[in-house]
Design an enzyme around this catalytic site. Structure first.
Site, PDB file in Angstrom:
ATOM      1  N   LYS A 167       2.278 -14.770  -4.781  1.00 26.31           N
ATOM      2  CA  LYS A 167       2.934 -14.211  -3.605  1.00 26.31           C
ATOM      3  C   LYS A 167       2.608 -15.035  -2.370  1.00 26.31           C
ATOM      4  O   LYS A 167       1.461 -15.334  -2.081  1.00 26.31           O
ATOM      5  CB  LYS A 167       2.502 -12.762  -3.378  1.00 26.31           C
ATOM      6  CG  LYS A 167       3.198 -12.162  -2.162  1.00 26.31           C
ATOM      7  CD  LYS A 167       3.239 -10.660  -2.188  1.00 26.31           C
ATOM      8  CE  LYS A 167       4.050 -10.144  -1.012  1.00 26.31           C
ATOM      9  NZ  LYS A 167       4.129  -8.694  -0.981  1.00 26.31           N
ATOM     10  N   ALA A 209       9.507  -7.193   2.401  1.00 26.58           N
ATOM     11  CA  ALA A 209       9.349  -7.361   3.835  1.00 26.58           C
ATOM     12  C   ALA A 209       8.212  -8.327   4.151  1.00 26.58           C
ATOM     13  O   ALA A 209       8.215  -8.993   5.181  1.00 26.58           O
ATOM     14  CB  ALA A 209       9.084  -6.016   4.489  1.00 26.58           C
ATOM     15  N   ASN A 210       7.254  -8.421   3.231  1.00 26.58           N
ATOM     16  CA  ASN A 210       6.063  -9.209   3.552  1.00 26.58           C
ATOM     17  C   ASN A 210       5.971 -10.548   2.832  1.00 26.58           C
ATOM     18  O   ASN A 210       4.929 -11.195   2.881  1.00 26.58           O
ATOM     19  CB  ASN A 210       4.808  -8.398   3.239  1.00 26.58           C
ATOM     20  CG  ASN A 210       4.705  -7.204   4.156  1.00 26.58           C
ATOM     21  OD1 ASN A 210       5.036  -7.278   5.321  1.00 26.58           O
ATOM     22  ND2 ASN A 210       4.263  -6.087   3.606  1.00 26.58           N
ATOM     23  N   GLY A 248      11.054 -11.972  -6.812  1.00 27.81           N
ATOM     24  CA  GLY A 248      11.570 -10.981  -5.878  1.00 27.81           C
ATOM     25  C   GLY A 248      10.985 -11.200  -4.501  1.00 27.81           C
ATOM     26  O   GLY A 248      10.057 -11.982  -4.318  1.00 27.81           O
ATOM     27  N   ASP A 280       3.398   3.461  -0.662  1.00 27.27           N
ATOM     28  CA  ASP A 280       4.803   3.137  -0.894  1.00 27.27           C
ATOM     29  C   ASP A 280       5.162   3.237  -2.378  1.00 27.27           C
ATOM     30  O   ASP A 280       5.593   2.259  -2.976  1.00 27.27           O
ATOM     31  CB  ASP A 280       5.084   1.733  -0.351  1.00 27.27           C
ATOM     32  CG  ASP A 280       6.566   1.496  -0.104  1.00 27.27           C
ATOM     33  OD1 ASP A 280       7.357   2.456  -0.243  1.00 27.27           O
ATOM     34  OD2 ASP A 280       6.933   0.362   0.219  1.00 27.27           O
TER      35      ASP A 280
END
Lengths: 337, 245
Positions: free
Chosen positions: A55, A38-39, A35, A146
Site C-alpha cells: 500500500k 481515500a488514503n 484497489g 469502517d
C-alpha cells in the site's frame, strides 16, 4: 479534490515497476493494482517469490497511522481479522519520496460475491466468525470503525472471513476515524460516533441487512423504524430480526452476546431441515407458522403497524405454545405405546 | 507541548465570487493569522465551471486548508472528512515545527525512520482527539444554492455529530453570504452545539450576489473579536499560545 488528484498521479505505478525501500532496501516488483481508497493505492507485488500486498500513499502520515494499527493487531492474540504487517519503508521515486508498507496478501472474493456464489447458508457462519474476531479486537481496546462488505474478504480453502482495510480502526473512547454512511449509526440517527464495541455491532447488523439489499438504500425517515421495515420486507432477514434489531439499537455491549444469540437463532432455524426426514413433520410446524405470520402481517403503513405487531406477537405465542403442547403429547403417546 | 486551539473556516459554495475583495487574498490573510480555510464546492446537476474550480482550489491553497468538489448527496461525508483532514494537517504542521526545533532545521516527520514515525503519529492522533477546535462555517446563499440548503443543513448537523464524538471541545459559528442587509450575516454565534441550526436554516432567503471575499474577511474578524473577549476574561496567556500556532 486537490489532495486526491496529486495522490493518484504520484502513487500510480505501472506493473513491472521495482520499488526499493530506502531504509530496509527490500525490492518489490509491482504485479497489478488491487484497489484504491481515500488514503492510497494497494498493489499486488512480488517479493522473493512470494506475493504481498503493497500500500502506497502520498500522505505519509496515513501510512504511519495504519501501520500503527496493524502493529497493535499483531499484539491481539489469536486474532486473524486483519492482514499481518510485513515491512514499512519509503520509496524514492522519480516523483519524490512515497511512503509504503507491505502486508500479507489476502486472496478471495469479497463478502457479497462469496454469498452470491455459495448461497445464503454461509452467511451466518461468516458472521459468527466475524463477531468472534471483533470480540478479540474489542477486548484489546480497539474498535474497527469502517466495517463494510467491501472491506471483508472470504479466504479459502476453508472459508474464513478477513478484513483488508484497517484505516478506520480507532482506540475505544475516541471519535471514529473513518466510516461509511450506510454502516454508520450516526448517519441513521441511532447513536454517537464515539468508538465503542456497539458501534461495530451496529455495522455488522447493517451488513446483514445489506446481504438482502445488495444495492443498499437511502435514508428517508432514518431511525429504527425505517430499518425495521426494511428487515420485515425481506424473508431472509426476518429470521434474524431479533438479533439485527438489538444490535441496531445498541442493546449488545459486546460481540460475544450478539454471537451467542445469533448462534441460537441459527441452531433453531436449522433444526427443521435436519430433523425433517427422521422425525414427524410436526416439528417443522413449530417454526413455519411464525414465518407465515410475519409475511402475512407485513405492514403497509406505519400507523396500523404497531397494533398489528402486538397482535402477531400474541398469535405467535399462542401458536408456539400450542405446537409445543402438541409435540409434548406426541412424545408422551410414543412413550406410552 | 501544544495546548492552543485549532481554528478553521469552512466555506461551502457552488461557484465563483462576484463582489468585493479577492477571496484568495482573504484566505491568505486568514492563514497569516493561523486560521486555515477549507472549501467545499457543492454540485448538483450543474457543474462548477473552470473559473469556479480554480477559485475553490486557490482559496484552500492560499488558506492552508483542504478543498473538495462534491455532489450534494455526498456532502455530509465530505464535510466531516475535510474538517478532520484539515485538523490533522494543522497538527502535523505544529508537530513538524516542534521536531525541527529539536532535531535541526531540515528534519520533518518524513525524515524519521518509519519506526520512530509511529510514535510521532500517536501524538498527532492524541492531539486530534483532545485539541480544542473552532470552526466557522460560511455558507453561500446565492440564488443557485437555494435547493441545496437542506442538504447543507444535514451535512452540518452530521459534522457536529462527528466532532462532538471527540474528547476535545468544539465551538461552531455559522455565517451566510449574501445576508439580508449586509454582504455577510451571522446566523449562529459561537456555540458548542449546531442543533439550533435546524430552525434558522428553513427561514433563510437566498440572494443574487456572491461576495466570498468580504465573507472571509468578516469571518476573520469574528475569530478576533471572540479571542479578545476571551482574553479579557481569562487573561492574556491564552492568546499567546494561539499565536505560537
Amino acid at each position: 479534490m486537490m489532495m486526491n488528484h496529486s495522490l493518484k498521479s504520484r502513487c500510480k505505478v505501472a506493473p513491472g515497476t521495482v520499488i526499493t525501500g530506502k531504509w530496509h532496501s527490500n525490492k518489490y516488483t509491482v504485479i497489478k493494482e488491487l484497489g484504491y481508497g481515500a488514503n492510497g493505492i494497494v498493489y499486488l507485488a512480488k517479493f522473493k517469490n512470494s506475493q504481498v500486498a503493497l500500500k502506497m500513499s502520498d500522505n505519509g502520515m496515513s501510512i504511519t497511522s495504519e501501520v500503527n494499527v496493524l502493529r497493535s493487531f499483531a499484539k491481539v492474540q489469536g486474532s486473524t481479522l486483519g492482514p499481518s504487517l510485513l515491512d514499512v519503508d519509503d520509496w524514492k521515486s522519480s516523483r519524490g519520496q512515497i511512503s509504503f508498507y507491505t502486508m500479507e496478501y489476502i486472496q478471495g472474493p469479497d463478502l457479497m460475491t462469496f454469498i452470491q456464489n455459495k448461497g445464503r447458508s454461509w452467511t451466518t457462519v461468516l458472521f459468527l466468525q466475524l463477531l468472534n474476531d471483533l470480540n478479540k479486537l474489542h477486548e484489546n481496546g480497539w474498535v474497527f470503525g469502517d466495517l463494510k462488505p467491501e472491506n471483508l474478504i472470504v479466504t479459502g480453502p476453508t472459508p474464513k472471513i478477513r478484513c483488508i482495510d484497517v484505516g478506520g480502526t480507532t482506540i475505544q473512547g475516541r471519535a471514529i476515524k473513518e466510516f461509511t454512511e450506510f454502516y454508520d449509526r450516526g448517519y441513521w440517527g441511532l447513536g454517537t460516533r464515539k468508538a465503542d464495541p456497539a458501534y461495530d455491532l451496529f455495522a455488522v447488523a447493517m451488513i446483514m441487512i445489506n446481504t438482502a439489499y445488495p444495492k443498499r438504500f437511502n435514508k428517508t425517515t432514518g431511525g429504527i423504524s425505517q430499518l425495521r421495515e426494511a428487515i420485515r420486507r425481506q424473508k431472509d432477514l426476518q429470521t434474524l430480526e431479533k438479533v439485527i434489531l438489538k444490535a441496531l439499537q445498541g442493546h449488545y455491549t459486546n460481540a460475544l452476546q450478539m454471537r451467542t444469540e445469533l448462534m441460537s437463532l441459527a441452531m433453531s432455524s436449522q433444526k427443521p431441515s435436519s430433523v425433517n426426514q427422521s422425525m414427524a413433520s410436526n416439528s417443522t410446524s413449530t417454526i413455519q407458522p411464525q414465518k407465515v405470520n410475519q409475511t402475512g402481517s407485513q405492514p403497509k403503513t406505519r400507523q396500523n403497524y404497531r397494533k398489528k405487531k402486538k397482535k402477531s406477537r400474541w398469535a405467535e405465542t399462542v401458536i408456539i405454545t400450542m405446537s409445543l403442547t402438541l409435540l409434548y403429547f406426541l412424545y408422551i403417546f410414543q412413550k406410552l405405546l | 507541548m501544544y495546548t492552543g486551539k485549532i481554528r478553521q473556516i469552512l466555506l461551502i459554495t457552488d461557484g465563483c465570487s462576484n463582489q468585493g475583495e479577492d477571496p484568495i487574498a482573504m484566505a491568505a490573510l486568514a492563514k497569516e493569522q493561523g486560521i486555515s480555510v477549507n472549501v467545499i464546492g457543492v454540485m448538483e446537476q450543474d457543474v462548477i465551471d473552470e473559473k469556479g474550480m480554480t477559485e475553490i482550489e486557490g482559496i484552500a491553497m492560499s488558506g492552508g486548508g483542504v478543498s473538495q468538489i462534491v455532489y450534494a448527496q455526498a456532502l455530509s461525508q465530505t464535510v466531516q472528512m475535510v474538517t478532520r483532514k484539515a485538523m490533522t494537517q494543522t497538527i502535523q504542521g505544529v508537530v513538524n515545527r516542534e521536531l525541527q526545533q529539536i532535531l535541526g532545521r531540515s528534519q520533518t516527520i518524513e525524515d524519521l525512520p518509519p519506526e520512530k514515525r509511529g510514535e510521532v503519529m500517536e501524538v498527532v492522533d492524541e492531539l486530534g482527539e483532545t485539541v480544542e477546535l473552532e470552526v466557522l462555517i460560511l455558507v453561500d446563499t446565492s440564488a443557485s444554492m437555494k435547493h441545496k440548503l437542506p442538504t447543507v443543513k444535514e451535512a452540518l448537523l452530521d459534522l457536529s455529530l462527528s466532532l462532538n464524538a471527540r474528547t476535545g471541545d468544539n465551538q461552531f459559528a455559522v455565517f451566510v453570504f449574501p445576508g439580508k442587509k449586509n454582504d455577510v450575516e451571522k446566523i449562529l454565534d459561537w456555540t458548542p452545539k449546531l442543533q439550533s441550526l435546524t430552525s434558522i436554516f428553513s427561514q433563510l432567503t437566498t440572494g443574487g450576489i456572491t461576495p466570498t471575499g468580504p465573507a472571509i474577511r468578516t469571518a476573520l474578524s469574528s475569530f478576533n473579536s471572540k479571542r479578545s473577549l476571551r482574553s479579557l476574561m481569562t487573561g492574556d496567556d491564552e492568546s499567546f499560545l494561539e499565536e505560537s500556532m
